[in-house]
Design a protein around this motif. Sequence first.
Motif, PDB file in Angstrom:
ATOM      1  N   PRO A 497     -12.164 -23.209  36.781  1.00  0.00           N
ATOM      2  CA  PRO A 497     -13.620 -23.134  36.947  1.00  0.00           C
ATOM      3  C   PRO A 497     -14.410 -23.884  35.881  1.00  0.00           C
ATOM      4  O   PRO A 497     -15.592 -24.148  36.068  1.00  0.00           O
ATOM      5  CB  PRO A 497     -13.903 -21.624  36.871  1.00  0.00           C
ATOM      6  N   ASP A 498     -13.776 -24.276  34.771  1.00  0.00           N
ATOM      7  CA  ASP A 498     -14.499 -24.963  33.688  1.00  0.00           C
ATOM      8  C   ASP A 498     -14.341 -26.476  33.735  1.00  0.00           C
ATOM      9  O   ASP A 498     -14.927 -27.186  32.909  1.00  0.00           O
ATOM     10  CB  ASP A 498     -13.998 -24.458  32.332  1.00  0.00           C
ATOM     11  N   VAL A 499     -13.534 -26.973  34.663  1.00  0.00           N
ATOM     12  CA  VAL A 499     -13.229 -28.404  34.732  1.00  0.00           C
ATOM     13  C   VAL A 499     -13.854 -28.997  35.993  1.00  0.00           C
ATOM     14  O   VAL A 499     -13.896 -28.355  37.050  1.00  0.00           O
ATOM     15  CB  VAL A 499     -11.702 -28.629  34.720  1.00  0.00           C
ATOM     16  N   VAL A 500     -14.329 -30.230  35.878  1.00  0.00           N
ATOM     17  CA  VAL A 500     -14.914 -30.910  37.044  1.00  0.00           C
ATOM     18  C   VAL A 500     -13.831 -31.117  38.102  1.00  0.00           C
ATOM     19  O   VAL A 500     -12.782 -31.717  37.823  1.00  0.00           O
ATOM     20  CB  VAL A 500     -15.504 -32.277  36.635  1.00  0.00           C
ATOM     21  N   PRO A 501     -14.027 -30.632  39.326  1.00  0.00           N
ATOM     22  CA  PRO A 501     -13.019 -30.818  40.381  1.00  0.00           C
ATOM     23  C   PRO A 501     -12.820 -32.300  40.703  1.00  0.00           C
ATOM     24  O   PRO A 501     -13.778 -33.080  40.716  1.00  0.00           O
ATOM     25  CB  PRO A 501     -13.614 -30.066  41.583  1.00  0.00           C
ATOM     26  N   HIS A 502     -11.563 -32.678  40.960  1.00  0.00           N
ATOM     27  CA  HIS A 502     -11.285 -34.058  41.364  1.00  0.00           C
ATOM     28  C   HIS A 502     -12.059 -34.421  42.623  1.00  0.00           C
ATOM     29  O   HIS A 502     -12.478 -35.581  42.795  1.00  0.00           O
ATOM     30  CB  HIS A 502      -9.785 -34.230  41.620  1.00  0.00           C
ATOM     31  N   ALA A 503     -12.234 -33.437  43.504  1.00  0.00           N
ATOM     32  CA  ALA A 503     -12.929 -33.711  44.765  1.00  0.00           C
ATOM     33  C   ALA A 503     -14.369 -34.154  44.516  1.00  0.00           C
ATOM     34  O   ALA A 503     -14.900 -35.027  45.219  1.00  0.00           O
ATOM     35  CB  ALA A 503     -12.898 -32.473  45.664  1.00  0.00           C
ATOM     36  N   LEU A 504     -15.030 -33.574  43.494  1.00  0.00           N
ATOM     37  CA  LEU A 504     -16.398 -33.975  43.174  1.00  0.00           C
ATOM     38  C   LEU A 504     -16.430 -35.406  42.630  1.00  0.00           C
ATOM     39  O   LEU A 504     -17.282 -36.218  43.021  1.00  0.00           O
ATOM     40  CB  LEU A 504     -16.996 -33.007  42.151  1.00  0.00           C
ATOM     41  N   LEU A 505     -15.487 -35.707  41.744  1.00  0.00           N
ATOM     42  CA  LEU A 505     -15.442 -37.065  41.185  1.00  0.00           C
ATOM     43  C   LEU A 505     -15.202 -38.106  42.262  1.00  0.00           C
ATOM     44  O   LEU A 505     -15.843 -39.176  42.282  1.00  0.00           O
ATOM     45  CB  LEU A 505     -14.349 -37.150  40.112  1.00  0.00           C
ATOM     46  N   HIS A 506     -14.268 -37.795  43.186  1.00  0.00           N
ATOM     47  CA  HIS A 506     -13.986 -38.742  44.269  1.00  0.00           C
ATOM     48  C   HIS A 506     -15.175 -38.872  45.214  1.00  0.00           C
ATOM     49  O   HIS A 506     -15.457 -39.960  45.725  1.00  0.00           O
ATOM     50  CB  HIS A 506     -12.744 -38.286  45.036  1.00  0.00           C
ATOM     51  N   ASN A 507     -15.862 -37.781  45.450  1.00  0.00           N
ATOM     52  CA  ASN A 507     -17.027 -37.823  46.339  1.00  0.00           C
ATOM     53  C   ASN A 507     -18.135 -38.670  45.725  1.00  0.00           C
ATOM     54  O   ASN A 507     -18.793 -39.472  46.417  1.00  0.00           O
ATOM     55  CB  ASN A 507     -17.526 -36.403  46.586  1.00  0.00           C
ATOM     56  N   LEU A 508     -18.340 -38.534  44.412  1.00  0.00           N
ATOM     57  CA  LEU A 508     -19.354 -39.350  43.744  1.00  0.00           C
ATOM     58  C   LEU A 508     -18.948 -40.816  43.705  1.00  0.00           C
ATOM     59  O   LEU A 508     -19.779 -41.724  43.861  1.00  0.00           O
ATOM     60  CB  LEU A 508     -19.581 -38.828  42.318  1.00  0.00           C
ATOM     61  N   LYS A 509     -17.639 -41.056  43.504  1.00  0.00           N
ATOM     62  CA  LYS A 509     -17.157 -42.434  43.373  1.00  0.00           C
ATOM     63  C   LYS A 509     -17.215 -43.184  44.700  1.00  0.00           C
ATOM     64  O   LYS A 509     -17.635 -44.348  44.750  1.00  0.00           O
ATOM     65  CB  LYS A 509     -15.732 -42.419  42.837  1.00  0.00           C
ATOM     66  N   HIS A 510     -16.779 -42.522  45.767  1.00  0.00           N
ATOM     67  CA  HIS A 510     -16.661 -43.227  47.050  1.00  0.00           C
ATOM     68  C   HIS A 510     -17.890 -43.064  47.944  1.00  0.00           C
ATOM     69  O   HIS A 510     -18.309 -44.024  48.591  1.00  0.00           O
ATOM     70  CB  HIS A 510     -15.416 -42.717  47.792  1.00  0.00           C
ATOM     71  N   ASN A 511     -18.462 -41.844  48.001  1.00  0.00           N
ATOM     72  CA  ASN A 511     -19.614 -41.619  48.876  1.00  0.00           C
ATOM     73  C   ASN A 511     -20.948 -41.803  48.165  1.00  0.00           C
ATOM     74  O   ASN A 511     -21.977 -41.990  48.819  1.00  0.00           O
ATOM     75  CB  ASN A 511     -19.539 -40.210  49.473  1.00  0.00           C
ATOM     76  N   LYS A 512     -20.914 -41.698  46.819  1.00  0.00           N
ATOM     77  CA  LYS A 512     -22.100 -41.944  45.987  1.00  0.00           C
ATOM     78  C   LYS A 512     -23.285 -41.069  46.367  1.00  0.00           C
ATOM     79  O   LYS A 512     -24.450 -41.498  46.337  1.00  0.00           O
ATOM     80  CB  LYS A 512     -22.490 -43.426  46.045  1.00  0.00           C
ATOM     81  N   VAL A 513     -22.990 -39.803  46.714  1.00  0.00           N
ATOM     82  CA  VAL A 513     -24.045 -38.849  47.060  1.00  0.00           C
ATOM     83  C   VAL A 513     -23.741 -37.510  46.400  1.00  0.00           C
ATOM     84  O   VAL A 513     -22.599 -37.221  46.026  1.00  0.00           O
ATOM     85  CB  VAL A 513     -24.163 -38.654  48.587  1.00  0.00           C
ATOM     86  N   LEU A 514     -24.792 -36.705  46.261  1.00  0.00           N
ATOM     87  CA  LEU A 514     -24.661 -35.361  45.736  1.00  0.00           C
ATOM     88  C   LEU A 514     -25.443 -34.417  46.631  1.00  0.00           C
ATOM     89  O   LEU A 514     -26.589 -34.717  46.991  1.00  0.00           O
ATOM     90  CB  LEU A 514     -25.194 -35.291  44.300  1.00  0.00           C
ATOM     91  N   HIS A 515     -24.852 -33.319  47.013  1.00  0.00           N
ATOM     92  CA  HIS A 515     -25.530 -32.391  47.922  1.00  0.00           C
ATOM     93  C   HIS A 515     -26.688 -31.675  47.216  1.00  0.00           C
ATOM     94  O   HIS A 515     -26.760 -31.612  45.983  1.00  0.00           O
ATOM     95  CB  HIS A 515     -24.533 -31.373  48.476  1.00  0.00           C
ATOM     96  N   GLU A 516     -27.517 -31.117  48.049  1.00  0.00           N
ATOM     97  CA  GLU A 516     -28.689 -30.397  47.545  1.00  0.00           C
ATOM     98  C   GLU A 516     -28.281 -29.170  46.726  1.00  0.00           C
ATOM     99  O   GLU A 516     -28.861 -28.876  45.679  1.00  0.00           O
ATOM    100  CB  GLU A 516     -29.527 -29.973  48.758  1.00  0.00           C
TER     101      GLU A 516
END
Length: 637
Positions: A497-516
């Motif tokens: 819970p204290d570490v940035v999930p890989h899924a978030l990093l990949h989502n930012l890298k490839h989709n370049k969006v952040l949800h509301e």
Amino acid sequence: MSTPAPSSPAHGVHSGKAAGLALVVGAIGVVFGDIGTSPLYTLKEAFSPHYGLRNDHDTVLGVLSLAFWALNIVVTLKYVTIIMRADNDGEGGIMALMALAQRTLRKGSRSAYVVGILGIFGASLFFGDGVITPAITVMGAVEGLEVAAPGLGRFVVPIALVVLAGLFAAQRFGTERVGKVFGPVMVIWFVALAAIGVWNVVAAPEVLKAFNPWWGARFFVEHGWHGVFILGAVVLAVTGGEALYADMGHFGAPPIRHGWYFFVLPCLMLNYLGQGAVVLQRPGAVSNPFYEAVPEWALYPMIVLATMAAVIASQSVITGAFSVSRQAMQLGYIPRMRIKHTSHDTIGQIYIPGINWGLALLVFGLVLAFRSSSNLAVAYGISVSATMLIDTLLLALVARMLWPRARYWIVALCLGFLVVDVAFVAANGAKLLQGAWFPVVLGIVLFTVMRTWRRGRELLNAEIHKEGIRLDTFLPGLMLAPPVRVPGTAVFLTASPDVVPHALLHNLKHNKVLHERNVFLTVETLTVPYAPQERRMKIDPIAGDDFHRVIIRYGFMETPDVPLALMRSCDQCDLVFNPMDTTYFVSRESIVAARRRGMPVWRDKLFAFLHRNAAPATTFFRIPGNRLVELGAQVEI
């Protein structure tokens, strides 16, 4: 219009008694199936050529005395009277006992590690027992055909296979409806056992002397040190003792105790005495004393009833295997598997296809390889006795740490139990080359798999944590130059819970969006059967109202349902959760085995194989498949 009369205290007492009686009958149908079918083969095995015993007066009384005192020391005193006090919030079984013992020790200590090893190995041996029980009980029941009509002997194996195939095929439908008849059928079975016993004891009351422990002691005096090996057959009388404890959570301790003290134990002993009486009168009956004790006119009905009892006993073992497997999954000892709920009302009614058909293949193989209950009896017993030994060790630890008033006399009794358990293990160990190797090898294989999965998960999480970025420092930097925001809620599943999930990093890298709205979700399993409501969920806002850290906790007897838990979280905070506006992001790691790191390479490869074939989060956490996005990541361990 007349006012209904208030219910009298007497009516409440009668209702309570009726409910209590129903629980006892239900327990008789589910809990006592394994131990209740032991008379089919126990005495037959004791006088098999393997042990070389003469079926004379003193030997028969000695074996019966050993069976009687084994039942009372191991089952009545150890399991029913004492070990059922060691409940983990009402649940029993070796996994629950292990979790209870670990709660008394410092997390991460060497003692906690040793207790975990014992519990895992005991659970592995439980599966060895679960494989042999259906084979030996069904074979023992169908072999009555050889007594009724010797020419039908060649059909025993095919009939047993057909019965077992039907049993395993029916598992996917659940046992909710059929389970209602288990209790009445097993009550009839035990009554029949007692009636057959009384019928034969009246003709040879000499067998009642077996209650005197002197006959058991005299057996060892007359047969010398090698007389101990007969315990390899006597242990068959107490198989199922662990099941009494494991199924405690379904019925509670009082119904099981009452059913054992006042019904099951007397019926079993009467039947064993009746078989002994038949052998005393007709020494040739030793080839199959159970069916030889049945009057000729009742032989075919008894074969049908015995087969039904064997199916029920096998069903109880299979259901127990499903329950233990779910506990092991929740505690992180085996990979996630697809779990199907077969009842809308009872959450404990589950079906695990992988476990079911794995057991089926092993059981069919045993029947085809051993081809008789006598041959199977040689392989049976060592896993049971080793599990009983582990239970004794864990019980002593729990009594010493948690029961200050009773610790001294219970620990002293555990020393006595330890002597009995070691004797049983040694006696069964002598049969290793004759077939007892099978459950030992199976237990070692399962133990290796469970330890590899557990250790592999630890290494994987450590590697993710080591290479990860702290969430508390990442989010403020991200919001200094935020990416494009899109409506909806993103739920990122993460083990740390204290570490940035890989899924978030990949989502930012490839989709370049952040949800509301973004939720970082961790699912934890507690060492209690059911998580208390106050500990169920923890929600912390981080870096403003757009981000939340959520921890959902479950007990090891529960099945996680993440969407339902998040729906209920709306009542606890301002987190808005709309199932149709939520996307779940999961990182799917690809494991790469590395030399000189973590485990040996062969265990790394085994873990990678298990990881690839584990059930996806969609199934295990009940996440809708059309709301799930999996993003890959390669991790070297």
